[in-house]
Design an enzyme around this catalytic site. Structure first.
Site, PDB file in Angstrom:
ATOM      1  N   LYS A  79       1.475  -1.027   0.075  1.00  0.00           N
ATOM      2  CA  LYS A  79       0.179  -0.100  -0.220  1.00  0.00           C
ATOM      3  C   LYS A  79       1.015   1.311  -0.333  1.00  0.00           C
ATOM      4  O   LYS A  79       2.506   1.539   0.297  1.00  0.00           O
ATOM      5  CB  LYS A  79      -0.827   0.034   1.143  1.00  0.00           C
ATOM      6  CG  LYS A  79      -2.215   0.974   1.062  1.00  0.00           C
ATOM      7  CD  LYS A  79      -2.694   1.116   2.650  1.00  0.00           C
ATOM      8  CE  LYS A  79      -4.039   2.073   3.106  1.00  0.00           C
ATOM      9  NZ  LYS A  79      -4.821   1.631   3.488  1.00  0.00           N
ATOM     10  N   SER A 160     -10.399   2.370   2.654  1.00  0.00           N
ATOM     11  CA  SER A 160      -9.152   3.243   1.923  1.00  0.00           C
ATOM     12  C   SER A 160      -7.801   1.928   1.223  1.00  0.00           C
ATOM     13  O   SER A 160      -7.095   2.556  -0.150  1.00  0.00           O
ATOM     14  CB  SER A 160      -8.121   4.292   2.495  1.00  0.00           C
ATOM     15  OG  SER A 160      -7.212   3.353   3.757  1.00  0.00           O
ATOM     16  N   SER A 184      -9.991   0.234   6.998  1.00  0.00           N
ATOM     17  CA  SER A 184      -9.843   0.423   5.712  1.00  0.00           C
ATOM     18  C   SER A 184      -9.202  -0.870   5.458  1.00  0.00           C
ATOM     19  O   SER A 184      -8.867  -1.254   4.439  1.00  0.00           O
ATOM     20  CB  SER A 184      -9.061   1.732   5.494  1.00  0.00           C
ATOM     21  OG  SER A 184      -9.785   2.810   5.699  1.00  0.00           O
TER      22      SER A 184
END
Length: 494
Positions: A79, A160, A184
């Site tokens: 990420k 997210s 998330s």
């Protein structure tokens, strides 16, 4: 040869160790998938050479008879919130575009030390603020899933960690890192039919992770199944003296401790989570989960979490307050974007840089956070929210005197279409209603796939555990996984 991109972490690790295929063959296959899936927009930056270099090292170590790490030969997605030495790290924001750290986050370094390689940096909601991956400066991530009604509406992969969830579901990587501030990891996992666990706050170091809300942010793994999550979490977790909130505890052997036998365990069902107007398919999947855990030997008990209804407003005061403080460092002086209009002074440069660098959702949360921290409103909002957070945490402590784990839906609906909720921030925030309470209490929580809804889209079930009891969460997740028999994957259209 087996299509290695259909294999998960455990199968790849074992195949490489046994010589069924080389780590380089695995890296090449996943690199090819990443390159062919650009229209999913899951990656901000691809790093095929780094994946190959890590694979070659694993192959050389195996040939030399050296011991291999927990993640040896497994290429993963990172990420783009984790600092990676020499590789652009942006938090999906224009304000950090082009920023290349000269250091490595603790979590990513642990994964490289365990033998993993990096396929690239994954897209996300800007500064991890969002539930649909529509706030990224680098464009929306598109879920690999489609509704079975014949429509081609592009669906949200969750947020997210939407790039992470889309990449794992689309077989662009066998696993990926995520971060979870209010859901998330769990919500994107539910939307894309994969597994993901947010460990107890402090299990994984936050050092080198771009901060959103420091008392909530926690890194965790996202993968195809529960065992793969356990393997990856073992590699990621551990005490870090560079992070003042890091837990100084040994890392348990979660993988070897996995067991779907829940005899003697009690599973709590929070009555406050049965909300009016709950989606019928979500309610059915929850009932299925209860039946599966009963079948695994658990006793089902009714519990109450009375302050649940205050969790979302509490979260959306505390998280923006911490964000407004954390994001003050992005001023155009030291790194990242600098907008310097002609003849501008220092204050003008700050204003221009931040106006141009931050997206609308980030600005919204900075404004909310600055407001609730301002003189005259601090006690009315921020102090009150911290008191309610303590009450929510106490609710969980009381509940865990009656049960071992808690079962609930992960999200109130399946994946929605991009653009469907983005016009109304409050409707988007409601998507976190089931995931936020565990985050506020710092508890371990996991989403596992439970089946498909009537539109053919994945639904997730959430298991919440007591502090430090990741093993109990993983075991309950494994019991659901084995009984749900979820094998669905998106049909390739990208």
């Amino acid at each position: 040869m087996t299509d290695v991109t259909e294999l998960g972490v455990a199968a790849i690790r074992e195949g490489v160790a046994q010589g069924d295929f080389s780590a380089r063959e695995v890296a090449e296959a996943f690199n090819a998938n990443v390159a062919a899936a650009s229209n999913l927009n899951a990656f901000i930056v691809a790093t095929p050479e780094q994946a190959l270099a890590a694979a070659d090292k694993v192959d050389a170590d195996r040939a030399a008879g050296k011991a291999l790490g927990k993640m040896a030969g497994v290429p993963i997605g990172m990420k783009d919130l984790f600092a990676t030495n020499g590789v652009q790290t942006t938090a999906a924001s224009h304000i950090l575009e082009g920023f290349k750290p000269v250091y490595e986050s603790t979590v990513s370094q642990k994964l490289w030390d365990a033998g993993a390689g990096m396929l690239g940096k994954l897209n996300l909601d800007q500064f991890a603020m969002g539930s649909s991956n529509e706030t990224s400066y680098f464009g929306n991530v598109i879920s690999p899933w489609r509704r079975n009604d014949g429509g081609n509406a592009a669906l949200a992969p969750g947020g997210s960690s939407g790039g992470s969830s889309a990449a794992v579901a689309a077989r662009l990587c066998p696993a990926a890192t995520g971060t979870d501030t209010g859901g998330s990891i769990r919500q994107p996992a539910a939307f894309t039919g994969i597994s993901g666990i947010k460990p107890t706050y402090g299990r994984c170091s936050r050092w080198g992770v771009v901060a959103f809300a420091s008392s909530l942010d926690q890194a965790g793994p996202m993968a195809r199944d529960v065992r793969d999550c356990a393997i990856m979490l073992e590699a990621m977790a551990g005490f870090d003296p560079k992070d003042s909130t890091s837990l100084d505890l040994p890392v348990p052997a979660w993988e070897s401790g996995l067991s779907p036998d829940l005899k003697g365990k009690k599973v709590g069902i929070p009555r406050e989570y049965r909300m009016d107007g709950m989606d019928d398919d979500v309610a059915k999947s929850w009932d299925d989960g209860i039946a599966w855990l009963k079948d695994a030997g658990a006793e089902i008990v009714d519990i109450s979490l009375p302050h649940t209804k205050y969790a979302l407003p509490t979260y959306y005061i505390i998280a923006p307050a911490e964000a407004s403080s954390n994001l003050a460092r992005y001023d155009g002086v030291r790194y990242g974007l600098r907008d310097l209009p002609e003849g501008a002074g220092l204050q003008d440069m700050y204003a221009a840089t931040r106006a141009d660098g931050f997206g609308p959702e980030v600005k919204r949360r900075i404004l909310i956070g600055t407001y609730v921290l301002s003189a005259g409103f601090y006690d009315a909002y921020y102090t009150q929210a911290q008191k309610v957070r303590a009450l929510i945490s106490h609710d969980f402590q009381k509940a865990f005197t009656q049960c071992d784990v808690i079962l609930a839906p992960t999200a109130p609906t399946a994946a929605f279409a991009l653009g469907e909720k983005s016009g109304d921030p409050l409707e988007m925030y409601l998507n976190d209603v089931f995931s936020v309470p565990a985050s506020l209490a710092g508890l371990p929580a996991m989403s596992v796939p439970a089946g498909l809804n009537r539109e053919g889209l994945p639904l997730g079930l959430q298991i919440i555990g007591n502090a430090f009891d990741e093993q109990g969460v993983l075991n309950a997740g494994l019991a659901i996984e084995q009984r749900a028999g979820f094998t669905a994957k998106p049909e390739k259209w990208w």
